[in-house]
Design a protein around this motif. Structure first.
Motif, PDB file in Angstrom:
ATOM      1  N   ASP A  37       0.840  -1.182   0.000  1.00 22.37           N
ATOM      2  CA  ASP A  37       0.000   0.000   0.000  1.00 22.37           C
ATOM      3  C   ASP A  37       0.881   1.239   0.000  1.00 22.37           C
ATOM      4  O   ASP A  37       1.986   1.224   0.531  1.00 22.37           O
ATOM      5  CB  ASP A  37      -0.888  -0.009   1.247  1.00 22.37           C
ATOM      6  CG  ASP A  37      -2.104   0.883   1.092  1.00 22.37           C
ATOM      7  OD1 ASP A  37      -2.213   1.573   0.057  1.00 22.37           O
ATOM      8  OD2 ASP A  37      -2.943   0.887   1.999  1.00 22.37           O
ATOM      9  N   SER A  38       0.374   2.300  -0.600  1.00 26.12           N
ATOM     10  CA  SER A  38       1.078   3.579  -0.529  1.00 26.12           C
ATOM     11  C   SER A  38       1.049   4.087   0.904  1.00 26.12           C
ATOM     12  O   SER A  38       0.078   3.888   1.634  1.00 26.12           O
ATOM     13  CB  SER A  38       0.394   4.590  -1.459  1.00 26.12           C
ATOM     14  OG  SER A  38       0.881   5.892  -1.203  1.00 26.12           O
ATOM     15  N   ASP A  54       3.461   9.031  -2.975  1.00 30.93           N
ATOM     16  CA  ASP A  54       3.363   7.582  -3.131  1.00 30.93           C
ATOM     17  C   ASP A  54       4.736   6.928  -3.128  1.00 30.93           C
ATOM     18  O   ASP A  54       4.884   5.789  -2.687  1.00 30.93           O
ATOM     19  CB  ASP A  54       2.648   7.234  -4.443  1.00 30.93           C
ATOM     20  CG  ASP A  54       1.149   7.491  -4.380  1.00 30.93           C
ATOM     21  OD1 ASP A  54       0.603   7.538  -3.253  1.00 30.93           O
ATOM     22  OD2 ASP A  54       0.534   7.650  -5.442  1.00 30.93           O
ATOM     23  N   LYS A  91       3.016  -7.666  -2.360  1.00 32.25           N
ATOM     24  CA  LYS A  91       3.074  -7.408  -0.920  1.00 32.25           C
ATOM     25  C   LYS A  91       4.386  -6.732  -0.534  1.00 32.25           C
ATOM     26  O   LYS A  91       4.540  -6.265   0.573  1.00 32.25           O
ATOM     27  CB  LYS A  91       2.924  -8.736  -0.156  1.00 32.25           C
ATOM     28  CG  LYS A  91       1.615  -9.444  -0.393  1.00 32.25           C
ATOM     29  CD  LYS A  91       1.538 -10.767   0.338  1.00 32.25           C
ATOM     30  CE  LYS A  91       2.415 -11.834  -0.292  1.00 32.25           C
ATOM     31  NZ  LYS A  91       1.906 -12.282  -1.596  1.00 32.25           N
ATOM     32  N   PHE A 124       4.111  -5.933   3.548  1.00 26.07           N
ATOM     33  CA  PHE A 124       2.868  -5.518   4.190  1.00 26.07           C
ATOM     34  C   PHE A 124       2.086  -6.742   4.660  1.00 26.07           C
ATOM     35  O   PHE A 124       1.469  -7.454   3.863  1.00 26.07           O
ATOM     36  CB  PHE A 124       2.032  -4.677   3.227  1.00 26.07           C
ATOM     37  CG  PHE A 124       2.508  -3.256   3.105  1.00 26.07           C
ATOM     38  CD1 PHE A 124       1.836  -2.228   3.751  1.00 26.07           C
ATOM     39  CD2 PHE A 124       3.641  -2.958   2.367  1.00 26.07           C
ATOM     40  CE1 PHE A 124       2.288  -0.914   3.660  1.00 26.07           C
ATOM     41  CE2 PHE A 124       4.103  -1.656   2.261  1.00 26.07           C
ATOM     42  CZ  PHE A 124       3.425  -0.624   2.905  1.00 26.07           C
ATOM     43  N   ARG A 158      -2.396  -3.422   6.351  1.00 29.36           N
ATOM     44  CA  ARG A 158      -2.160  -2.035   5.948  1.00 29.36           C
ATOM     45  C   ARG A 158      -1.351  -1.284   7.006  1.00 29.36           C
ATOM     46  O   ARG A 158      -0.586  -0.383   6.692  1.00 29.36           O
ATOM     47  CB  ARG A 158      -3.495  -1.319   5.715  1.00 29.36           C
ATOM     48  CG  ARG A 158      -3.350   0.057   5.072  1.00 29.36           C
ATOM     49  CD  ARG A 158      -4.697   0.618   4.648  1.00 29.36           C
ATOM     50  NE  ARG A 158      -4.531   1.855   3.915  1.00 29.36           N
ATOM     51  CZ  ARG A 158      -4.477   3.066   4.474  1.00 29.36           C
ATOM     52  NH1 ARG A 158      -4.589   3.173   5.793  1.00 29.36           N
ATOM     53  NH2 ARG A 158      -4.329   4.139   3.735  1.00 29.36           N
TER      54      ARG A 158
END
Length: 201
Positions: A24-25, A69, A114, A155, A158
């Protein structure tokens, strides 16, 4: 060889982790990091004797913030301890280094992955102590250097991220003195660590 084994062990440990979360960013997100590992320090000298240094432990943590990002800023503080010996094998005391590190890195977001690899660099303020075999504390000047680092975030969720990183610090030698003698301490070194990041938002 020791450095290669440390890096290989970290890579295997991270590669062996499985899960279903996607990377995730971290844009606009704040997180904290804790890390432990090993450091291969540079050699120094004292009273015209070359000091061979042992592989030491390093640990610490800091704060990370996602600016975009792909770009993140970090502030970290780590503590390192390692011993030293004469070339002939005699004990020459112990070093401690506190590294206050300010830096940033570029994050390579991979679609449907991931894992998020990254690479970066920054500035380091190095506060060092040297304890002679007699127990006498030496005076060691504060050093300033730069670092380059690279690693990977995995990750799990999150908020929860596992991390592996290699970081090299390059700094000029600083003066040190104790017991009427003097020397030069090189605070440079290469560290390999594993850690955990937790993002609050």
């Amino acid at each position: 060889m020791k450095r290669l084994l440390i890096v290989a062990g970290i890579a295997v440990a991270v590669a062996g982790i499985s899960g279903t979360a996607l990377a995730d960013s971290i844009k606009g997100r704040i997180g904290i990091t804790g890390r432990l590992g090993f450091i291969v320090p540079a050699e120094s000298d004292f009273d015209d004797r070359k000091l061979e240094t042992d592989v030491g432990f390093i640990g610490g943590g800091g704060v990370i913030y996602g600016i975009t990002d792909n770009v993140a800023a970090e502030i970290e503080v780590t503590h390192t301890e390692f011993g030293s010996n004469r070339v002939s094998g005699g004990d020459e005391g112990d070093f401690e280094v506190v590294n206050i590190s300010l830096g940033g890195h570029y994050r390579f977001l991979l679609p449907q992955s991931k894992f998020v690899p990254y690479a970066g660099g920054g500035l380091d303020v190095l506060l060092s102590d040297y304890t002679r075999p007699s127990g006498t504390k030496a005076h060691v000047d504060t050093g300033v250097g730069v670092h380059i680092n690279g690693g990977v975030d995995y990750f799990v969720t999150r908020q929860l991220v596992l991390n592996a990183e290699v970081k090299g610090v390059i700094a000029p030698e600083v003066d040190m003195s104790a017991e009427g003698r003097s020397g030069n301490f090189d605070p440079s070194g290469v560290a390999s660590t594993v850690g955990v990041r937790f993002f609050f938002n």
